[in-house]
Design a protein around this motif. Structure first.
Motif, mmCIF file in Angstrom:
data_model
loop_
_atom_site.group_PDB
_atom_site.id
_atom_site.type_symbol
_atom_site.label_atom_id
_atom_site.label_comp_id
_atom_site.label_asym_id
_atom_site.label_seq_id
_atom_site.Cartn_x
_atom_site.Cartn_y
_atom_site.Cartn_z
ATOM 1 N N GLU A 49 26.531 34.152 -17.802
ATOM 2 C CA GLU A 49 27.869 35.029 -17.831
ATOM 3 C C GLU A 49 27.582 36.240 -18.744
ATOM 4 O OE1 GLU A 49 32.698 34.675 -18.649
ATOM 5 O OE2 GLU A 49 31.389 32.927 -18.865
ATOM 6 N N LEU B 1 25.297 39.055 -17.775
ATOM 7 C CA LEU B 1 25.705 40.146 -16.995
ATOM 8 C C LEU B 1 26.547 41.014 -17.742
ATOM 9 C CD1 LEU B 1 26.629 38.108 -13.297
ATOM 10 C CD2 LEU B 1 25.073 40.220 -13.880
ATOM 11 N N GLU C 168 30.349 42.542 -11.591
ATOM 12 C CA GLU C 168 29.065 41.651 -11.639
ATOM 13 C C GLU C 168 28.471 41.691 -10.398
ATOM 14 O OE1 GLU C 168 30.283 37.775 -14.529
ATOM 15 O OE2 GLU C 168 30.965 37.919 -12.550
#
Length: 727
Positions: free
Chosen positions: A165, A168, A294
């Motif tokens: 997480e 990104l 993302e």
């Protein structure tokens, strides 16, 4: 000698050694203060040497003042010398100082002069920072020499959390900083793909500077803890490894994208300040959904692979990611623009599958299963491009996508490409495409300069090196072509998709510069043993290059190609390559049989074309192959139709026209029309083209003309011109 002893005695008596020591110690402290202030305020590099010069100039003034004023102010006054003492000597035999010197060299004057000098230094430095070229000289002095353009490499930001997480999130900041810096005019920003290889490499700034030819390096780390995020960034001089600027950002993680954009904007602003370059305002927030962003990031990274590593299989995966991003936020203009580009690339590949292959001497999918697919993909590309432009009329990516869409259908998309490049002058991909567009329009010098610029912006791009190598070969600048192509080989050393195109370009270069069969065979053998390609792939990509084959190799490869009745691609490929190899080995009649099978197969799936240039190219090549098959009358009809298509040359770009005229020369050669073939060759040797006198002498394509007195005399004349030019 007595005068010198008297001077030394005076120095001791007046304690000038102590004054010198105190002055040197004070000067060192002053220089340290200047050093700290200059670095903190990002003042220009000349501040330090100028301060040192002022201190050096002040030294004799201070010593003279101490010499003159010794004893003054202590309540006593030195007596005037009498004439008996002699000129310049006091009654005690010491050195006499005139009243004028005493009034000039006072401590008040010395201190006041020093204050004024350093005040002027400070005012000049601040004025230089505010109004002049300013602190840009700080980064410009040492790394690349005076006068060279400022350049920066933004290394991958370190993810201190080591989770997907945050990776990104970290990549997003990194990509945003690079994208915003690319809007800064006159700044060379190394592309993201070129710096990604440093993600897991421990390298010092000097090494990065040497490898990427940049003057400054940006490093940063990102750490998240609960709802807090911290980013530490710094700007480093690549040669001296001195930190030019550093900042730490702390924020609450209430809106991830807003924080990311704000941090990127602050870093860019600080960099622009240090580099003294005009920077546009940062891009507006592109999406309210970080999840959509993302997917956009993943799609963007996959498109980078396709553009710069020639990994075209990544485009379809990128398309899926971008479609997911748009599903989450339909107003995401950047995602629409990049999806349009993905559709365009897919349509180009599908068109190549239908049009090229054996019919053009290549290996695409003639008679593909979905002949309508290119048109469908082109319409999807246009739809997404128009949507992106409605959402963001000035978006560079949208104009870049529209450039491709317009060019594909034969319209002039150059204004869109120019607008994209104006918005992002440091975008390596846009620069490379401009090089390709200028080449197509016959603006060869500009095209070469743009290709060189693309290799500077993206030193790790095999595509940019291949483009520069091809342009230089067409301009017959063979040394530069070789350097670029060997660079492309190194960059694509393990890429089974992109490497064959580069190696084939090297083969054509070797022939064009007169390397002969031995030089070509050496390159061929090197690639054959590299092991990047499977044996089947190798044969498919190189077996239609008979210059690299001799003797028994023909027989071995001919036997290895077996037409497969269920696969039109393999069937046409085998027909073409067997025909070429039989012909090269002197078995003309057997070659004709396979050329006839090829032309019959191609005619069954004759493609439709989006513009006249492609139609004319296909028809000219088809005419050549009909003639090779002995179908002379059909070949002449096909050739006349293509000549009619190209009568209005204003509808064709110059690069495509050169290609058509080259195939036309081959068709004339096959038809035995030597004079017309030579007329075309004369033109092709007078303009940038893949032909050279050596390729006319050595390439199998001109085999039908060999032995003809007109052709042999023509080649000899052109070879003699080359040799005279070398002398």
């Amino acid at each position: 000698m007595s005068g010198f002893k008297r001077l030394v005695g005076e120095i001791h008596r007046r304690s000038l050694w102590q004054v010198l020591g105190i002055y040197l110690a004070g000067s060192w402290v002053a220089l340290q203060v200047v050093e700290q202030l200059a670095e903190a305020a990002a003042m220009p590099a000349w501040i330090r040497p100028l301060a040192l010069m002022l201190l050096i100039v002040g030294l004799p003034i201070v010593l003279a003042t101490a010499f003159v004023q010794e004893g003054v102010g202590s309540g006593t006054v030195a007596p005037r010398p009498s004439s008996a003492d002699g000129p310049g000597r006091g009654p005690d035999g010491g050195i006499h100082v005139s009243e004028g010197a005493r009034r000039l060299f006072t401590w008040r004057n010395a201190v006041t002069g020093g204050i004024i000098a350093f005040a002027a230094l400070g005012v000049t430095a601040v004025g230089w920072v505010i109004f002049g070229p300013g602190p840009g000289t700080l980064v410009g002095g040492s790394a690349s020499g005076p006068g060279s353009a400022p350049s920066v490499a933004v290394l991958p930001f370190e993810n201190l959390n080591a989770d997907e997480e945050n990776r990104l999130f970290t990549d997003g900041i990194h990509q945003d900083v690079i994208a915003q810096l690319q809007t800064v005019g006159d700044l060379t920003v190394i592309s993201r793909q070129s710096v990604l290889e440093y993600r897991d490499r421990a390298v010092d700034p000097r090494t990065v500077g040497e490898e990427l030819s940049v003057r400054t390096i940006v490093t940063a780390s990102v750490q998240r803890a609960g709802d807090r995020v911290r980013v530490s960034a710094s700007l480093i001089d690549a040669e001296t490894q001195r930190q030019l600027w550093a900042e730490q950002y702390n924020a609450t993680l209430t809106d991830v994208f807003e924080i990311q954009s704000d941090i990127a904007g602050q870093i860019v602003a600080a960099l622009a300040s240090n580099l003294v370059l005009p920077v546009r305002d940062g891009a507006e927030r592109p999406t309210g959904s970080f999840e959509a962003y993302e997917h956009y990031l993943r799609g963007s990274q996959l498109m980078d692979l396709a553009d710069e590593r020639l990994e075209n299989a990544a485009i379809d995966v990128a398309r899926e990611e971008l479609e997911r991003a748009i599903a989450l936020d339909g107003e995401f203009a950047e995602a629409h623009a990049l999806l349009a580009l993905a559709y365009h690339r897919l349509s180009t590949g599908a068109q190549r599958d239908v049009v090229t292959g054996p019919a053009l001497g290549g290996l695409g999918r003639v008679g593909a299963e979905e002949p309508a697919r290119p048109g469908v993909l082109r319409e999807l590309a246009r739809r997404e491009t128009e949507r992106a432009l409605r959402l963001a009329p000035d978006l560079a990516a949208a104009h870049f996508a529209m450039w491709g869409v317009e060019e594909e259908v034969g319209r002039d998309g150059l204004p869109h490409l120019a607008r994209a490049l104006d918005r992002e002058p440091g975008n390596a991909l846009y620069v490379a495409e401009m090089a390709r567009a200028l080449r197509a329009r016959g603006r060869w010098d500009e095209a070469r300069d743009m290709a060189r610029r693309a290799t500077e912006l993206n030193p790790r791009s095999a595509y940019a090196q291949l483009l520069l190598g091809e342009i230089s070969r067409f301009m017959r600048e063979f040394d530069e072509s070789e350097t670029a192509l060997l660079g492309a080989v190194r960059l694509a050393a393990n890429d089974p998709e992109g490497l064959p195109d580069i190696m084939r370009e090297l083969l054509w270069l070797e022939i064009a510069r007169g390397g002969g069969a031995e030089g070509v065979k050496e390159l061929f053998a090197e690639e054959q043993t590299r092991g990047v390609l499977s044996p089947d792939w190798f044969r498919l990509r190189f077996a239609d290059t008979p210059e690299v084959l001799t003797g028994g190799e023909y027989d071995e490869l001919v036997l290895s190609f077996r037409p497969d009745a269920t696969d039109v691609v393999l069937r046409c490929t085998c027909y073409y390559q067997k025909a070429m190899m039989y012909r090269a080995s002197g078995q003309t009649e057997r070659a004709r049989v396979y050329f006839d099978s090829l032309t019959t197969e191609v005619e069954r799936s004759r493609p439709t074309f989006s513009n006249r240039a492609r139609q004319a190219t296909w028809g000219t090549v088809h005419a050549r192959n009909l003639a090779r098959a002995g179908r002379i009358d059909e070949a002449r009809v096909e050739l006349m139709e293509t000549i009619a298509l190209t009568a209005d040359t204003t509808l064709l770009d110059r690069s495509m026209l050169t290609t058509i005229r080259r195939y036309r020369a081959m068709a004339y050669a096959e038809l035995g029309d030597v004079e017309r073939a030579i007329a075309e060759l004369e033109y092709l040797l007078s303009v940038p083209s893949p032909l050279s006198p050596y390729s006319l002498r050595d390439r199998q394509a001109w085999l039908p003309l060999r032995g003809n007195p007109l052709f042999e005399a023509f080649v000899e004349e052109k070879l003699a011109e080359v040799e005279r030019g070398r002398d």
